[in-house]
Design an enzyme around this catalytic site. Structure first.
Site: not given
Ligand code: PMP
Length: 399
Positions: A116, A193, A196, A219, A357
């Site tokens: 991401h 990270d 997910q 999430k 993203c």
């Molecule tokens: N890493 C991953 C794999 C994600 O899916 C996301 C959110 N789509 C993020 C980081 C970022 O999370 P946040 O926007 O809640 O900070």
């Protein structure tokens, strides 16, 4: 289950809402919504420095939430749980507070093609500040990491490996045990990270032996704007502070400031107190159902939907690893993802379209974006059936 989620009882465009955008953010059960309400009606106060009733109540609930979160992640101590705004802030915190201190010119940081943007850009910014270099693990054609290339990328120059546990764009579940073991063998730290992963997998940071783990409450059935950074004690203690301000200090004079101990060192300013308390309520919701049961339910939906979607002409799936979470990324020949998204919305179905993203991943796949349906505990096979019908109708209209 759906009745536990008030937002899902509404109609969208005259149709029953079917919410398949859970990888972006999932809906909140009534227990979490009520907790937020209760907090502002009965508890609200600033924490840690008050002598009065509400200050003590808010502090106790906030610190109890930290304890709960530590257990949820299998952390050794609650002081290793740092509350942050979300995964993005956790990564930035580590990039500055760890990276600026321990990563220098010509050192290397390894990420992957699956990341991401939030697990790419902070490291690029760190590289710009320090002269360090970013190395990228490629994926194979089913969206899994190439572990042979990973092994080749590792060297004594590697200071940090930062990898998502589960990919938001393709759903691939990475072999993080191997990643961590190999990184540690060359003395590198590992940031997982878990944005997910936390909603779908049982996480035990001690068993994983990761140095950092982050996730976002929104999430995992909790509110937005709150999340967690776990770190190993010696690593967190050795790091610089991140934000300066109230709460993170021990003593301040104009000449010199000394910093507070963990976890306050990384929690400058008044935190999202309500968010923390409501997040713990969301984690309790997950524990009451059992994360294994949530995963099983989502996997059943994943298999069921994948099988039905295969019958649609021109269907291509992106990310077909056997080891994946409840995410289906797809394109249908000749149909722009956005057009499909809008037509499904007209039928009350929420999916995500675009690059998720993950622009470098989309570049690798040589596409602009995909349509993504992602499942949560409240979704059903009946909803998948409606989705398949709606897809077929959309194909007829758009082709
Ligand atoms: N890493 C991953 C794999 C994600 O899916 C996301 C959110 N789509 C993020 C980081 C970022 O999370 P946040 O926007 O809640 O900070």
């Amino acid at each position: 289950m759906k009745q536990n989620f008030p937002i899902l009882s509404q109609k969208v465009n005259g149709k029953e809402l079917i919410y398949f955008d859970n990888a972006a953010t999932c809906q909140k059960p009534i227990s979490v919504v009520q907790k937020i309400d209760e907090y502002y009606q009965e508890t609200n106060s600033n924490i840690h420095r008050g002598a009065h009733f509400l200050a003590n109540k808010a502090t106790e609930e906030y610190e109890a939430a930290r304890e709960y979160t530590a257990k949820f992640l299998g952390a050794e101590k609650s002081s290793l749980i740092n509350f942050v705004r979300g995964t993005t802030e956790a990564i930035n915190l580590v990039a500055y507070a760890f990276g600026d201190k321990f990563i220098g010119k010509d050192d290397e940081i390894i990420i992957s093609e699956l990341e991401h943007h939030s697990n790419i850009v902070p490291w690029q910014m760190l590289c710009e500040r320090t002269g360090a270099k970013l190395r990228v693990i490629p994926i194979n054609d089913i969206g899994e990491l190439n572990y042979e290339v990973y092994a080749e990328l590792l060297s004594e120059k590697t200071k940090l490996v930062s990898i998502n546990y589960v990919s938001n764009a393709l759903g691939t579940i990475n072999d993080v045990e191997t990643i961590i073991e190999k990184a540690h063998a060359v003395g590198a730290k590992v940031f997982l990270d878990g944005a997910q992963a936390a909603p779908h997998l049982k996480v035990n940071v001690q068993e994983l032996d990761c140095d950092f783990f982050a996730f976002s409450a929104h999430k995992v059935y909790g509110p937005t704007g709150i999340g967690v950074l776990y770190g190993k004690e010696d690593v967190l203690n050795a790091m610089n502070p991140f934000h300066g301000g109230g709460e993170m200090i021990e003593t301040v004079t104009f000449e010199k400031t000394t910093y507070n101990k963990l976890p306050y060192k990384f929690e400058a300013g008044t935190p999202n107190i309500c968010g923390v308390i409501a997040m713990a309520e969301a984690l309790k919701f997950v524990d009451e159902i059992g994360i294994e049961n949530i995963a099983k339910h989502e996997n059943d939906l994943l298999e069921y939907a994948t099988e039905k979607m295969q019958t649609i002409e021109g269907m291509t799936f992106y990310g077909t690893s056997k080891n994946k979470s409840g995410v289906i990324s797809f394109l249908i020949d000749g149909i722009h993802p956005y057009d499909l998204g809008v037509l499904l919305d007209k039928q009350g179905i929420a999916i995500r379209t675009g690059h998720h993203c993950t622009q470098p991943l989309m570049n690798k796949l040589q596409i602009e974006g995909t349509c993504r349906a992602s499942f949560a505990i409240y979704n059903t096979k009946e909803e998948v059936d409606v989705f398949i019908k709606a897809l077929n109708r959309a194909v007829l209209m758009l082709k």
